[in-house]
Scaffold this active site. Structure first.
Site, short mmCIF file in Angstrom:
data_model
loop_
_atom_site.label_atom_id
_atom_site.label_comp_id
_atom_site.label_asym_id
_atom_site.label_seq_id
_atom_site.Cartn_x
_atom_site.Cartn_y
_atom_site.Cartn_z
N LYS A 1 0.85 -1.18 0.00
CA LYS A 1 0.00 0.00 0.00
C LYS A 1 0.89 1.23 0.00
CE LYS A 1 -3.55 2.41 2.65
NZ LYS A 1 -4.55 2.32 3.72
N ARG B 1 -10.74 9.79 2.14
CA ARG B 1 -10.59 10.44 3.45
C ARG B 1 -11.73 11.41 3.70
NH1 ARG B 1 -3.98 10.98 3.28
NH2 ARG B 1 -3.62 8.73 3.06
N ARG C 1 0.95 10.01 5.65
CA ARG C 1 1.18 8.66 6.18
C ARG C 1 2.49 8.06 5.68
NH1 ARG C 1 -3.86 8.28 8.23
NH2 ARG C 1 -5.72 8.36 6.91
N GLU D 1 7.58 -6.62 1.50
CA GLU D 1 6.26 -6.63 2.16
C GLU D 1 5.51 -7.94 1.89
OE1 GLU D 1 5.00 -4.68 4.29
OE2 GLU D 1 5.96 -2.73 4.12
N LYS E 1 -2.36 -1.53 -3.74
CA LYS E 1 -3.13 -0.31 -3.95
C LYS E 1 -2.28 0.92 -3.94
CE LYS E 1 -5.74 1.76 -0.48
NZ LYS E 1 -6.37 1.88 0.83
N SER F 1 -10.29 5.47 -4.47
CA SER F 1 -11.24 6.57 -4.63
C SER F 1 -10.78 7.61 -5.64
CB SER F 1 -11.48 7.22 -3.27
OG SER F 1 -10.27 7.69 -2.71
N TYR G 1 -15.21 0.94 -6.69
CA TYR G 1 -16.46 1.66 -6.41
C TYR G 1 -17.40 1.59 -7.61
CZ TYR G 1 -13.64 3.46 -2.61
OH TYR G 1 -12.84 3.55 -1.50
C1 PBG Z 1 -7.53 3.12 5.69
C2 PBG Z 1 -7.77 3.06 4.24
C3 PBG Z 1 -7.58 4.06 3.27
C4 PBG Z 1 -8.06 3.54 2.08
C5 PBG Z 1 -8.49 2.25 2.34
N1 PBG Z 1 -8.28 1.96 3.67
C6 PBG Z 1 -7.13 5.45 3.39
C7 PBG Z 1 -5.76 5.80 3.76
O1 PBG Z 1 -4.86 4.98 3.87
O2 PBG Z 1 -5.60 7.00 4.01
C8 PBG Z 1 -8.14 4.28 0.77
C9 PBG Z 1 -9.12 3.72 -0.19
C10 PBG Z 1 -9.51 4.64 -1.29
O3 PBG Z 1 -8.90 5.70 -1.53
O4 PBG Z 1 -10.48 4.29 -1.98
N2 PBG Z 1 -6.24 3.08 6.13
#
Ligand code: PBG
Length: 343
Positions: free
Chosen positions: A205, A215, A235, A251, A266, A292, A331
């Site tokens: 990720k 978010r 993050r 990982e 992702k 998203s 989505y």
């Molecule tokens: C939670 C999480 C996130 C997403 C999925 N689980 C957000 C992040 O890491 O800030 C993002 C999914 C998306 O953008 O559709 N940690």
């Protein structure tokens, strides 16, 4: 015309020929639908940055899940969203047995039995008052920003996963990127008698700008701090650096060794090289998350008349499968099947 031994166009001449030799297929059961669930009843909250995606209370989520099943989509990924008043520094509400996710799990299991695979996001960011995915500690001596710690976070993630398993989850999906969380969750599940519940690890990720709309939807942007020390506003101290691809192998190896049953990469489209790399490294099922921001980009371009929505969604999802993903979290899942965009 010169004689050419092989003319690739021969097999592109008709739709029937093209589908006969197509290498990649996209079926409804290869899609996972991400859904946001809120407490209460009769709540349907549109998300400004995600057109046609909404947060729903359980009563309004169930009809959508029924529609998913009718369309041949067999799995949902549930994200809980709670109000600011329910959040604290350690994300206590994440493991509340009466939270929106456990409630949705019980209702979905009661309504659909084993027909629908119930997956849940396991992470603290939607439940902490600072929006980070783990527990904060003051800076290192002389440091400027609070740190996000693995140690105190792991038991909370394990407790959250156990709560979801208690409520009927088939698969728990840690998305926090703390080191050691797959092992901690596996141990927590096994000790609680949930050795049959699978772990889908967000193994690879990236710290990505493409999570912005999520978010907004989950109210989980990092902010605030601890004891007067600001927390980082991103993050990057736990999610992967977009410049790195070899690191994905590290990982994957760790999460496989810790007992991950499925692996996730992702975002998807900007990271197809990584999807292909992980495919070559692992025989576990691989899920790619069309996040998203990818959804929002396609929607904005389609809305502006720049892209044909159906064709662009089909091509994006197909490309993600072609790169090596077994499943795609999107989505667009329900709409794509319902509108026939996959064909
Ligand atoms: C939670 C999480 C996130 C997403 C999925 N689980 C957000 C992040 O890491 O800030 C993002 C999914 C998306 O953008 O559709 N940690």
């Amino acid at each position: 015309m010169s004689r050419q031994p092989l003319r690739p166009r021969r097999l592109r001449a008709t739709a029937a020929l093209r589908s006969l030799v197509a290498e990649t297929h996209l079926a409804p059961e290869q899609l996972v639908w991400p859904a946001f669930v809120v407490p209460g009843r009769d709540r349907l909250e549109p998300i400004a940055s995600l057109p046609r995606v909404a947060r729903r209370s359980v009563d309004l989520l169930l009809p959508e899940l029924e529609r998913a099943l009718e369309l041949g989509i067999r799995s949902v990924m549930l994200f809980g969203v709670v109000g600011e008043d329910a959040k604290d520094a350690v994300g206590s509400a994440a493991s509340a047995p009466d939270g929106p996710v456990p409630e949705a799990l019980r209702a979905a299991r009661a309504a659909f039995g084993d027909d629908l695979v119930l997956m849940t996001d396991v992470c603290l960011c939607g439940y902490t008052d600072h929006g980070h995915c783990g527990i904060l500690a003051p800076p290192r001596p002389g440091g400027s920003h609070a740190r996000v710690l693995d140690g105190p976070t792991l038991p909370r993630l394990a407790a959250m996963a156990v709560r979801h398993a208690d409520a009927g989850a088939d698969v728990v999906a840690p998305s926090d990127m703390m080191d050691g969380r797959v092992a901690a969750i596996r141990e927590g599940l096994d000790d609680a008698g949930h050795d049959g519940v699978a772990i889908l690890s967000y193994a690879v990720k990236y710290a990505s700008a493409f999570y912005g709309p999520f978010r907004d939807a989950a109210g989980s942007s990092p902010h605030g701090g601890i004891d007067g020390h600001p927390a980082p506003s991103d993050r990057r101290s736990y999610q992967m650096d977009p410049r790195n691809a070899r690191e994905a192998a590290i990982e994957v190896a760790l999460d496989e060794a810790e007992g991950a049953d499925l692996l996730l990469v992702k975002p998807a489209l900007p990271y197809l090289d990584v999807v292909a790399r992980v495919r070559a490294l692992s025989d576990r099922p691989i899920v790619a998350y069309q996040v998203s921001g990818e959804y929002a980009m396609l929607e904005a371009a389609a809305e502006a008349g720049a892209l044909d929505r159906a064709a662009a969604v089909r091509e994006s999802l197909t490309a993600i499968r072609r790169a090596g993903a077994d499943l795609v979290l999107s989505y667009h899942a329900l709409e794509a099947v319902a509108q026939g965009w996959l064909r």
